[in-house]
Write an enzyme that holds these catalytic residues in place. Structure first.
Site, PDB file in Angstrom:
ATOM      1  N   HIS A 173       1.321   3.613   3.493  1.00 18.98           N
ATOM      2  CA  HIS A 173       0.411   3.116   4.537  1.00 18.98           C
ATOM      3  C   HIS A 173       1.121   3.125   5.892  1.00 18.98           C
ATOM      4  O   HIS A 173       0.569   3.586   6.892  1.00 18.98           O
ATOM      5  CB  HIS A 173      -0.040   1.677   4.235  1.00 18.98           C
ATOM      6  N   HIS A 181       4.320   2.187  -2.066  1.00 17.64           N
ATOM      7  CA  HIS A 181       2.892   2.175  -1.739  1.00 17.64           C
ATOM      8  C   HIS A 181       2.670   1.701  -0.303  1.00 17.64           C
ATOM      9  O   HIS A 181       1.957   2.334   0.479  1.00 17.64           O
ATOM     10  CB  HIS A 181       2.154   1.260  -2.731  1.00 17.64           C
ATOM     11  N   GLU A 182       3.311   0.586   0.047  1.00 20.56           N
ATOM     12  CA  GLU A 182       3.127   0.032   1.394  1.00 20.56           C
ATOM     13  C   GLU A 182       3.768   0.929   2.458  1.00 20.56           C
ATOM     14  O   GLU A 182       3.252   1.047   3.565  1.00 20.56           O
ATOM     15  CB  GLU A 182       3.693  -1.389   1.481  1.00 20.56           C
TER      16      GLU A 182
END
Length: 156
Positions: free
Chosen positions: A71, A67-68
């Protein structure tokens, strides 16, 4: 797991799922409480909440890292990196990352009893239960406007 091992894991996940190297820093941040991790826009570093590894395991940690990294890679490539952006949603889906991390099991705070203050009106005997102290010089009974008196303090 140490910060160095986390760094290697993030680099490995980045290479495996994104085919792009992660060249910044990944570390555990003990101050994170309500989130699994965060991507820092200014430094491009990733911080991870260690509790997710300790309580939910390596699989959940890898999901947070994916997820990170979504980003991270989208921001580096000047594409939509926010949760609302289609680029973010599509990349997250293609690598199999979670949109939101799982909830941590609640910590049991039953060992600390909660204090209850019992106030009573002198005039009408109305009883008020409060967690915080009430300034009896400032506040009066809501029923008859009589004077309040602290009757007792209980630990529940």
């Amino acid at each position: 797991m140490t910060d160095q091992e986390l760094q290697l894991l993030v680099e490995e996940v980045s290479n495996q799922y994104f085919q792009i190297p992660f060249i910044h820093k990944a570390s555990f941040n003990p101050r994170l409480r309500t989130t699994g991790g965060r991507y820092l826009l200014n430094s491009h570093n990733i911080e991870i909440n260690r509790k997710y590894l300790d309580q939910l395991g390596l699989e959940e940690l890898i999901g947070i890292i994916k997820h990170e990294l979504c980003h991270y890679h989208l921001h580096i490539n000047k594409r939509g990196y926010q949760h609302k952006d289609a680029d973010f949603k599509n990349l997250l889906k293609s690598v199999g990352g979670p949109r939101f991390c799982s909830s941590l099991p609640r910590e049991n705070n039953s060992s600390k009893p909660k204090k209850v203050l019992i106030y009573k009106c002198k005039s009408c005997n109305q009883v008020y239960l409060r967690r915080k102290k009430v300034d009896t010089k400032k506040y009066v009974c809501g029923k008859c406007r009589g004077k309040l008196v602290l009757e007792e303090t209980r630990n529940n």
